[in-house]
Design a protein around this motif. Structure first.
Motif, mmCIF file in Angstrom:
data_model
loop_
_atom_site.group_PDB
_atom_site.id
_atom_site.type_symbol
_atom_site.label_atom_id
_atom_site.label_comp_id
_atom_site.label_asym_id
_atom_site.label_seq_id
_atom_site.Cartn_x
_atom_site.Cartn_y
_atom_site.Cartn_z
ATOM 1 N N ILE A 5 -0.324 7.739 0.575
ATOM 2 C CA ILE A 5 0.721 7.939 -0.226
ATOM 3 C C ILE A 5 2.051 7.795 0.590
ATOM 4 N N THR A 6 2.054 7.895 1.893
ATOM 5 C CA THR A 6 3.123 7.678 2.609
ATOM 6 C C THR A 6 2.859 6.534 3.822
ATOM 7 N N GLU A 11 7.904 6.802 0.627
ATOM 8 C CA GLU A 11 6.927 7.312 -0.541
ATOM 9 C C GLU A 11 7.506 6.653 -1.822
ATOM 10 N N ARG A 17 4.097 10.651 -10.389
ATOM 11 C CA ARG A 17 2.830 10.550 -9.416
ATOM 12 C C ARG A 17 3.075 9.847 -8.228
ATOM 13 N N GLN A 18 2.617 10.383 -7.158
ATOM 14 C CA GLN A 18 2.621 9.291 -6.074
ATOM 15 C C GLN A 18 1.962 8.204 -6.074
ATOM 16 N N PRO A 20 0.114 4.814 -4.317
ATOM 17 C CA PRO A 20 -0.426 4.565 -3.276
ATOM 18 C C PRO A 20 0.305 3.222 -2.513
ATOM 19 N N GLY A 114 -5.430 4.108 -5.525
ATOM 20 C CA GLY A 114 -5.508 3.973 -4.036
ATOM 21 C C GLY A 114 -6.894 3.784 -3.431
#
Length: 190
Positions: A5-6, A11, A17-18, A20, A114
């Protein structure tokens, strides 16, 4: 395995929502829209090295097909001998082709956002919930499968048989899912 996610201090958030992250460069960021994202206009933000950019609103649909292409402009697909279709290696009636694309949406069984798609030796390959249609040169192709591409997140493999009646030469290839059409790269037909 999952996408991070990073990536390189970057990011991306989509409606809280984070997302992917698959790729980051100074001019491009590739992310997977989380499967849980509702359709409609969503807020997207980018955070780089701890600094937030201004949020933007973008539309999200259940599907938005797009065929991957190679720099010369041809579609990225493999012939039944696993070679790339090109002007020097055209497809013919009856050939089985794999079209690599994105934007086909949810799959069964579901994958987490992801998550890299499993291969055939890992069990069931996820199938797209929306069954796309494909045309080659405007002629409907026989759909053999619409599945996730093993080892990738957000990449699909649509497998077709080249129909009879397609004129020879460079012909447009189009995937349609839920009424939305993809880009139309050309493929060489003999």
């Amino acid at each position: 395995p999952r996408l991070p996610i990073t990536l390189d201090g970057t990011e991306v958030g989509i409606d809280g929502r984070q997302a992917p992250v698959e790729y980051v460069s100074p001019t491009q960021i590739n992310v997977q829209v989380p499967f849980e994202t509702e359709t409609g206009n969503v807020e997207v933000f980018v955070k780089r090295a701890g600094v937030y950019g201004p949020p933007v609103r973008l539309p999200v649909t259940a599907t938005s097909p797009a065929i991957f292409v190679i720099p010369s402009g041809g579609a990225v697909l493999k012939n039944n001998d696993f070679s790339v279709v090109s002007s020097s290696n055209p497809a013919t009636t009856g050939d089985v082709l794999s079209i690599f694309c994105t934007g086909l949406g949810a799959v069964t069984p579901a994958l987490g956002s992801g998550a890299l798609a499993p291969g055939a030796n890992a069990g069931t390959i996820p199938v797209t919930a929306a069954t796309p249609t494909v045309t080659v040169g405007g002629v409907s192709a026989d759909m053999l499968a619409s599945v996730t591409a093993p080892g990738f997140a957000g990449v699909y493999q649509v497998i077709i048989r080249v129909p009879s009646g397609v004129p020879s030469g460079n012909q447009p290839l189009v995937i349609t899912a839920n009424g939305l059409k993809s880009n139309a790269p050309t493929i060489a037909i003999k």
